[in-house]
Design a protein around this motif. Sequence first.
Motif, PDB file in Angstrom:
ATOM      1  N   ASP A  89      41.484  33.917  45.481  1.00 59.71           N
ATOM      2  CA  ASP A  89      40.856  32.929  44.436  1.00 59.71           C
ATOM      3  C   ASP A  89      41.854  32.505  43.381  1.00 59.71           C
ATOM      4  O   ASP A  89      41.410  32.616  42.331  1.00 59.71           O
ATOM      5  CB  ASP A  89      39.555  33.309  43.907  1.00 59.71           C
ATOM      6  N   GLU A 136      46.283  30.077  38.003  1.00 62.21           N
ATOM      7  CA  GLU A 136      44.869  30.219  37.489  1.00 62.21           C
ATOM      8  C   GLU A 136      43.971  31.120  38.387  1.00 62.21           C
ATOM      9  O   GLU A 136      44.330  30.994  39.812  1.00 62.21           O
ATOM     10  CB  GLU A 136      44.256  28.674  37.382  1.00 62.21           C
ATOM     11  N   ARG A 151      40.529  33.066  38.992  1.00 60.36           N
ATOM     12  CA  ARG A 151      39.001  33.227  38.853  1.00 60.36           C
ATOM     13  C   ARG A 151      38.634  34.681  38.781  1.00 60.36           C
ATOM     14  O   ARG A 151      38.909  35.238  40.038  1.00 60.36           O
ATOM     15  CB  ARG A 151      38.227  32.134  39.768  1.00 60.36           C
ATOM     16  N   LYS A 162      37.501  32.442  34.195  1.00 60.56           N
ATOM     17  CA  LYS A 162      38.950  31.760  34.482  1.00 60.56           C
ATOM     18  C   LYS A 162      39.846  32.378  33.785  1.00 60.56           C
ATOM     19  O   LYS A 162      39.791  32.370  32.464  1.00 60.56           O
ATOM     20  CB  LYS A 162      38.925  30.387  34.446  1.00 60.56           C
TER      21      LYS A 162
END
Length: 134
Positions: free
Chosen positions: A80, A102, A104, A110
């Motif tokens: 993810d 990025e 999650r 985040k």
Amino acid sequence: MRLWGEVDLRKTAANPASVGLTVDLVSGAARAALRQHRALVDEGPATLSHDGALEAGRRHDGEAVFVARQNLRLFLGGIDTTVTGSVVMDSAAPFHAELAVEKRLRPGIKLRAVISDIAHDPAARLNARFERKW
């Protein structure tokens, strides 16, 4: 007063495109943009996509401006995580490039790390965000 509009040219196509126009009636500034999204690889746990935009217009001081934007995004579904590379070439500003990751963590949390302005004066930043919709 500002008017804007965007029309999908090929919304149902594999590589959708749209054209948009923004006009500021008070200052006389206007910008037209052609945008396209392409899924380059969409197999298994990874998705690679490309977003591109060409913009042309006139600033509030009457000077013409041309902008090309390119974003390459790699999404790794198994962990993810998204890795994004962005480049902006603007006739009225210096060349700009950045790299972002990025991640999650849990639903709504985040983390994002960005190295911006790679071409001139690199700067790093780390953001954390919590989002929840009810």
